[in-house]
Design a protein around this motif. Structure first.
Motif, PDB file in Angstrom:
ATOM      1  N   ASP A  36       0.966  -1.291  -0.150  1.00  0.00           N
ATOM      2  CA  ASP A  36       0.056   0.135   0.098  1.00  0.00           C
ATOM      3  C   ASP A  36       0.868   1.192   0.044  1.00  0.00           C
ATOM      4  OD1 ASP A  36      -2.527  -1.049  -0.199  1.00  0.00           O
ATOM      5  OD2 ASP A  36      -2.589  -1.283   2.032  1.00  0.00           O
ATOM      6  N   VAL A  55      10.090   1.931  -9.663  1.00  0.00           N
ATOM      7  CA  VAL A  55       9.742   1.177  -8.526  1.00  0.00           C
ATOM      8  C   VAL A  55      10.339  -0.039  -8.466  1.00  0.00           C
ATOM      9  CG1 VAL A  55       7.789   0.175  -7.060  1.00  0.00           C
ATOM     10  CG2 VAL A  55       7.798   2.556  -8.326  1.00  0.00           C
ATOM     11  N   TYR A  59       8.166  -8.600  -6.375  1.00  0.00           N
ATOM     12  CA  TYR A  59       7.138  -9.339  -7.144  1.00  0.00           C
ATOM     13  C   TYR A  59       6.128  -8.170  -7.892  1.00  0.00           C
ATOM     14  CZ  TYR A  59       4.184  -8.666  -3.178  1.00  0.00           C
ATOM     15  OH  TYR A  59       3.369  -7.863  -2.262  1.00  0.00           O
TER      16      TYR A  59
ATOM     17  N   PHE B   3      -9.015  -6.346  -3.941  1.00  0.00           N
ATOM     18  CA  PHE B   3      -8.543  -7.344  -4.606  1.00  0.00           C
ATOM     19  C   PHE B   3      -9.118  -8.676  -4.503  1.00  0.00           C
ATOM     20  CE2 PHE B   3      -5.059  -9.299  -6.955  1.00  0.00           C
ATOM     21  CZ  PHE B   3      -4.638 -10.258  -6.072  1.00  0.00           C
ATOM     22  N   ASN B 212       9.600  -2.171 -11.913  1.00  0.00           N
ATOM     23  CA  ASN B 212       8.248  -2.297 -12.344  1.00  0.00           C
ATOM     24  C   ASN B 212       7.893  -2.085 -13.737  1.00  0.00           C
ATOM     25  OD1 ASN B 212       5.861  -2.906 -10.301  1.00  0.00           O
ATOM     26  ND2 ASN B 212       7.477  -2.435  -9.289  1.00  0.00           N
ATOM     27  N   TRP B 215       8.676  -5.218 -14.949  1.00  0.00           N
ATOM     28  CA  TRP B 215       7.555  -6.325 -14.448  1.00  0.00           C
ATOM     29  C   TRP B 215       6.267  -6.218 -15.566  1.00  0.00           C
ATOM     30  CZ3 TRP B 215       8.470 -10.206 -12.053  1.00  0.00           C
ATOM     31  CH2 TRP B 215       9.343 -10.232 -10.962  1.00  0.00           C
ATOM     32  N   GLN B 216       6.115  -4.848 -15.984  1.00  0.00           N
ATOM     33  CA  GLN B 216       5.096  -4.686 -17.079  1.00  0.00           C
ATOM     34  C   GLN B 216       5.219  -5.687 -18.196  1.00  0.00           C
ATOM     35  OE1 GLN B 216       5.123  -1.260 -18.948  1.00  0.00           O
ATOM     36  NE2 GLN B 216       2.823  -1.266 -19.299  1.00  0.00           N
ATOM     37  N   LYS B 442       5.410 -15.109  -3.710  1.00  0.00           N
ATOM     38  CA  LYS B 442       5.061 -13.944  -2.813  1.00  0.00           C
ATOM     39  C   LYS B 442       3.999 -13.282  -3.288  1.00  0.00           C
ATOM     40  CE  LYS B 442      10.122 -13.147  -1.548  1.00  0.00           C
ATOM     41  NZ  LYS B 442      11.369 -12.346  -2.027  1.00  0.00           N
ATOM     42  N   ASN B 447      -1.889 -10.593   1.909  1.00  0.00           N
ATOM     43  CA  ASN B 447      -1.610  -8.962   2.006  1.00  0.00           C
ATOM     44  C   ASN B 447      -0.105  -8.725   1.058  1.00  0.00           C
ATOM     45  OD1 ASN B 447      -3.411  -8.957   4.113  1.00  0.00           O
ATOM     46  ND2 ASN B 447      -1.384  -9.319   5.684  1.00  0.00           N
ATOM     47  N   ALA B 448      -0.248  -9.619   0.061  1.00  0.00           N
ATOM     48  CA  ALA B 448       1.213  -9.210  -0.858  1.00  0.00           C
ATOM     49  C   ALA B 448       0.455  -8.142  -1.853  1.00  0.00           C
ATOM     50  CB  ALA B 448       1.300 -10.408  -1.455  1.00  0.00           C
ATOM     51  N   GLN B 449      -0.880  -8.013  -2.053  1.00  0.00           N
ATOM     52  CA  GLN B 449      -1.369  -6.986  -2.930  1.00  0.00           C
ATOM     53  C   GLN B 449      -1.631  -5.889  -2.376  1.00  0.00           C
ATOM     54  OE1 GLN B 449      -0.064  -7.039  -5.918  1.00  0.00           O
ATOM     55  NE2 GLN B 449       0.579  -9.112  -6.486  1.00  0.00           N
ATOM     56  N   PRO B 450      -1.726  -4.574  -3.050  1.00  0.00           N
ATOM     57  CA  PRO B 450      -2.132  -3.628  -2.364  1.00  0.00           C
ATOM     58  C   PRO B 450      -3.897  -3.428  -2.072  1.00  0.00           C
ATOM     59  CG  PRO B 450      -1.444  -3.103  -4.330  1.00  0.00           C
ATOM     60  CD  PRO B 450      -1.148  -4.385  -4.327  1.00  0.00           C
ATOM     61  N   THR B 451      -4.143  -2.967  -1.072  1.00  0.00           N
ATOM     62  CA  THR B 451      -5.716  -3.056  -0.900  1.00  0.00           C
ATOM     63  C   THR B 451      -6.485  -1.963  -1.833  1.00  0.00           C
ATOM     64  OG1 THR B 451      -5.273  -1.468   0.833  1.00  0.00           O
ATOM     65  CG2 THR B 451      -5.702  -3.850   1.507  1.00  0.00           C
ATOM     66  N   HIS B 452      -5.770  -1.103  -2.590  1.00  0.00           N
ATOM     67  CA  HIS B 452      -6.251  -0.216  -3.313  1.00  0.00           C
ATOM     68  C   HIS B 452      -7.251   0.666  -2.837  1.00  0.00           C
ATOM     69  CE1 HIS B 452      -5.323  -2.098  -7.386  1.00  0.00           C
ATOM     70  NE2 HIS B 452      -4.773  -3.046  -6.477  1.00  0.00           N
ATOM     71  N   LYS B 453      -6.798   1.075  -1.644  1.00  0.00           N
ATOM     72  CA  LYS B 453      -7.757   2.241  -0.992  1.00  0.00           C
ATOM     73  C   LYS B 453      -7.450   3.717  -1.547  1.00  0.00           C
ATOM     74  CE  LYS B 453      -4.719   2.329   2.898  1.00  0.00           C
ATOM     75  NZ  LYS B 453      -4.188   1.703   4.093  1.00  0.00           N
ATOM     76  N   HIS B 454      -6.339   3.749  -2.334  1.00  0.00           N
ATOM     77  CA  HIS B 454      -5.702   5.031  -3.034  1.00  0.00           C
ATOM     78  C   HIS B 454      -6.203   5.110  -4.293  1.00  0.00           C
ATOM     79  CE1 HIS B 454      -3.905   6.192   0.752  1.00  0.00           C
ATOM     80  NE2 HIS B 454      -3.150   4.791   0.629  1.00  0.00           N
ATOM     81  N   HIS B 455      -6.210   3.869  -5.129  1.00  0.00           N
ATOM     82  CA  HIS B 455      -6.410   3.867  -6.408  1.00  0.00           C
ATOM     83  C   HIS B 455      -7.370   2.917  -6.869  1.00  0.00           C
ATOM     84  CE1 HIS B 455      -2.545   5.944  -6.585  1.00  0.00           C
ATOM     85  NE2 HIS B 455      -1.958   5.107  -5.893  1.00  0.00           N
TER      86      HIS B 455
END
Lengths: 399, 456
Positions: A36, A55, A59, B3, B212, B215-216, B442, B447-455
């Motif tokens: 986050d 960034v 992963y 997510f 990143n 990664w894309q 991983k 909790n590995a991925q963002p909760t997307h509370k901002h985006h």
């Protein structure tokens, strides 16, 4: 001995591989603890107007490309182009090779058809598409390999490979200023802020190492070694046992000398009195032609027989006797010219006598029994009769 | 939109919430530590088997394939049986890594890398057999359409040539897929290593820095490679089945062969993956990463594909009867009740009857019984290929040319050697490269991925 090797390996293993760094700044990095936080940080960095930043996460973090405002990747289009190229190349290859260049009848099927070409076309589509996708993703899109990027061997990159999320702002950014960037990274919650300098041997660009002398020398060595090995194998090794089994076989060849048979020949003569298929022995073999009285021409006189006789006469007889039997040899004196076939003697011969001369030979002329079949010899006799009549034509022949 | 609502999760993929550092340690432990006693014992056995195979191979090369049990009636013996068997083993790897990836079956993460490696080793093992079966392996280059001094080209209408293209493409693409997946993990190892190891990993990782921006492209390429591998894996065993189905021999000339072969391949492959994973998780204490849930899911797939194979067996008999073609009928009666009936019923019970036990949850979650059953699957699938190849050939149209096939010691040693080669490769792989995809694992932990509370 083994102890020595072990020590040597230990020594090599402990050698410090870290390269010296120069004073020039490459980038400033900061670490974050959770996905986050890094999403938030990436968003704020783009909002602050930084463009040359990156960034680094252990992963792929979902949604990061939007947060970093990255353009859509072109990898998919690459796959399509190269996959399509594979399809085209396969069809052209199969079409040309089996349809045009090497036409082979297999079960009466067409030389080129689509259904049997489908498997290979499909495989080559996948092969080219897949190789291009992976290869161009790494080299063209990601500019790898780049093993001496200044980010390597820093605390920043080691942490982000394991459990931290890093954001780095490069010094080449147009808004870059050490104090501001450090302050900015702190303000968005970055920890362990790290200044990363160039290596002393500065390679901030992806320099294509393929033009290095060392690399070219390596290629040359590999080429030479491969070529020499391939040549050696194909030219020498494959001629050594056991690969020589195809031409070193336990058998006698037709013209070879034999130690087994008393006469020393490896070819065996047929059993006494053997007659080949279709061969009828000639009863007057070797006898003078005065003996020949009872032979009559078994063939009818017609256009077909005469054409056959003409063809055989021109092939076997005409070199010495001439095309019209006048004894005008084309051999220019290498053999004595034969007498004309239009003498009274020959004209008054029975058919059997001419046949006997062809079969048995006469004077310098040898036997043609082996070269010309029995029926063909009789056909020649008819043709000679026709020649004789043509050169002594009477008025009624013109009707 | 969170997510978790997008990707509904049945059960946690890494159950005990491990920190990333712990995951690193568990996964890299086999690579970084000195090999254990267990590993040495295992590789001694496997390389011994490999050596026995090497002796048999030398025997074959020196004296020719007359040393095998093949005869003029049964021209395709162990050589082709082993080829089809090992190619089939390979299919599970691609299925797990590509098809389950496309279906978002994220439980595959823990076993995908390992299954992919198995694919590669199995395809190499398989590739050896047709090449030595030609009798003159040094002339194998003639299989490739290259401009040669005889100005002849290969026969593009022959399924055997399709096979060459299919198997070599399959190997190449599997290898690329596997290598691409390895790059980030090798980079992670590089950042933990020192000295010579570090140098090697630096080169192998191509200087990957987890960017990143990379990664894309990487993720898209990975998705596309999965998409390409999916039809590829189906095509490979289809084309292998064409080797049989395009011939006009009763017992081979059937349209059911392609789907039947693909199902069998996945079945046998999962059998082999399960066999090896059960041992591996025990030896390397990875029970909390390759969990019982993973194994249970594999048992379910074994049950499904085993039943498909059973359906194909029955359908073959039905078609033989329904066709009214006496030669076809004879082949199948001869299969089930002829001199090779024992092979047929071994195959049928191992592949169709025993896997039905997986309907019971207790059995799916019982490691020793599961181990026994998956080994039986391996045995049964080997016998399936034996039955297809040998029983179709050994009694042909002319009773005067009927013959039996008896394997020689060379045949058996080559079979043993193929297992030795495969397991030696697997053991070496486990020792030198991470056998679980670190980056992917991983990415799917809690909790590995963002909760997307901002985006949004």
């Amino acid at each position: 001995m083994i102890g020595k090797i072990k020590n040597k390996l230990k020594e090599v293993n402990n050698r410090n591989l870290e390269q010296k760094r120069s004073d020039e700044l490459y980038a400033i990095g900061a670490l974050f603890d959770t996905p986050d936080e890094i999403m938030d940080a990436a968003g704020k960095t783009t909002e602050a107007g930084y463009e040359e930043f990156d960034v680094n996460t252990p992963y792929p973090v979902h949604g990061m490309d939007q947060a970093m405002k990255l353009k859509n990747t072109m990898v998919g289009k690459t796959t399509f182009i190269f996959g399509f190229l594979g399809t085209t190349a396969a069809l052209l290859m199969i079409g040309w090779m089996s349809g045009i260049d090497y036409q082979n009848i297999i079960g009466g099927k067409p030389f080129f058809a689509i259904p049997p070409a489908i498997p290979i076309t499909f495989e080559l589509t996948v092969l080219l598409g897949g190789l291009a996708t992976a290869g161009l993703m790494l080299t063209l899109f990601n500019r790898l390999p780049w093993i001496n990027n200044p980010l390597h061997d820093t605390n920043y990159i080691k942490q982000t490979a394991s459990d931290k999320f890093g954001l780095v702002i490069y010094a080449k950014d147009k808004n870059f200023n050490i104090a501001t960037v450090e302050g900015f990274l702190q303000s968005i919650g970055g920890k362990s802020i790290e200044k990363i300098n160039f290596f002393e041997v500065r390679e901030d660009r992806v320099r294509t190492p393929i033009f290095d002398f060392k690399f070219i020398a390596l290629l040359a060595v590999v080429t030479v070694v491969t070529a020499v090995t391939a040549y050696g194998i194909l030219r020498y090794v494959l001629f050594l046992p056991p690969f020589d089994f195809m031409w070193k076989q336990e058998k006698v060849l037709p013209q070879e000398k034999s130690t087994f048979f008393a006469d020393g020949f490896s070819m065996r003569p047929p059993v006494e009195g053997t007659v080949s298929r279709g061969y009828i022995p000639y009863e007057y073999q070797g006898l003078p032609d005065s003996v020949v009285t009872l032979l009559a021409n078994p063939l009818p006189i017609n256009a077909e027989v005469l054409a056959k006789g003409k063809q055989r006469f021109n092939t076997y007889c005409s070199p010495c006797h001439g095309y019209y039997g006048e004894g005008d040899s084309r051999l220019r004196g290498q053999f004595p010219n034969p007498p004309s076939l239009h003498t009274d003697k020959v004209r008054q011969w029975a058919d059997g006598n001419i046949y006997h001369v062809i079969t048995n030979g006469q004077n310098v002329m040898s036997s043609y029994a082996k070269q010309i079949s029995r029926d063909d010899r009789w056909a020649i006799v008819h043709y000679i009769r026709a020649l004789q009549r043509a050169l002594n034509a009477k008025d009624e022949d013109l009707n | 939109m969170s997510f978790d609502s997008t990707y509904t999760r049945e059960l946690p993929l890494v159950p005990e919430r491990s920190s990333f550092k712990e995951i690193d340690d568990v996964i890299f432990r086999p690579v970084e530590e000195a090999p254990t006693r267990k590993w040495f014992i295992a590789i001694t056995i496997s390389s011994l088997a490999l050596m026995i195979g090497a002796v048999a191979l030398a025997n074959t090369f020196y004296f020719g394939i007359g040393t095998w049990g093949n005869n003029s009636t049964v021209g395709w013996g162990f050589g082709i049986v082993n080829f089809v068997f090992w190619i089939g083993i390979g299919h599970a790897g691609t299925l797990i890594s590509a098809i389950l990836y496309l279906f978002r079956q994220r439980w595959r993460t823990g076993i995908a890398r390992f299954a992919e490696a198995m694919t590669i080793f199995a395809v190499i093992t398989a590739g050896i057999f047709p090449v030595i079966h030609t009798g003159r392996p040094w002339l194998a280059a003639y299989l490739i359409p290259y401009p040669n001094q005889n100005s002849i080209w290969v026969n593009f209408n022959s399924p055997l040539l399709w096979d060459v293209f299919a198997v070599s493409t399959y190997f190449t693409i599997s290898f690329v897929f596997w290598s691409v997946g390895l790059i980030p993990d090798i980079a992670a190892m590089r950042d933990r290593a020192s000295g010579i190891k570090k140098r090697i990993y630096t080169v192998l990782s191509l200087g990957w820095r987890n960017s990143n921006r990379h990664w894309q492209h990487y993720e898209r390429a990975y998705l596309i490679l999965a998409g390409l591998s999916t039809p590829l894996v189906l095509s490979v065993h289809t084309i292998v089945s064409f080797d049989f189905a395009v011939a006009i021999l009763p017992g081979w000339h059937t349209t059911i062969f392609p789907p039947y072969f693909v199902a069998g391949a996945i079945f046998s492959g999962f059998g082999m993956v399960a066999t090896v994973l059960i041992i591996l998780r025990k030896v390397y204490d990875m029970e909390h990463i390759i969990t019982l849930d993973h194994l249970e899911k594999m048992c379910k797939i074994l049950l499904a594909t085993g039943s498909m194979v059973g359906y194909a067996y029955c359908m073959e008999f039905f078609m033989a009867w329904y066709s009214g073609y006496i030669f076809e009928q004879f082949v199948f009666i001869n299969r089930a009740f002829g001199p090779y009936a024992w092979a047929y019923w071994t195959m049928f019970s191992c592949n169709v009857i025993f896997p039905q036990l997986f309907w019971f949850k207790k059995i799916r979650r019982n490691i020793p019984i599961m181990m026994l059953l998956v080994i039986l699957v391996n045995v049964g699938m080997w016998f399936e290929r034996f039955v297809i190849v040998v029983t179709s050939l050994h009694r042909d149209f002319l009773p005067s040319s009927w013959a039996m096939f008896y394997p020689t010691w060379t045949d058996l040693a080559l079979l043993l050697g193929s297992f030795g080669f495969f397991f030696t490769c697997v053991l070496l792989f486990v020792k030198v490269l991470p056998s679980i995809s670190l980056a992917e694992l991983k990415a799917v932990t809690e909790n590995a991925q963002p909760t997307h509370k901002h985006h949004h």
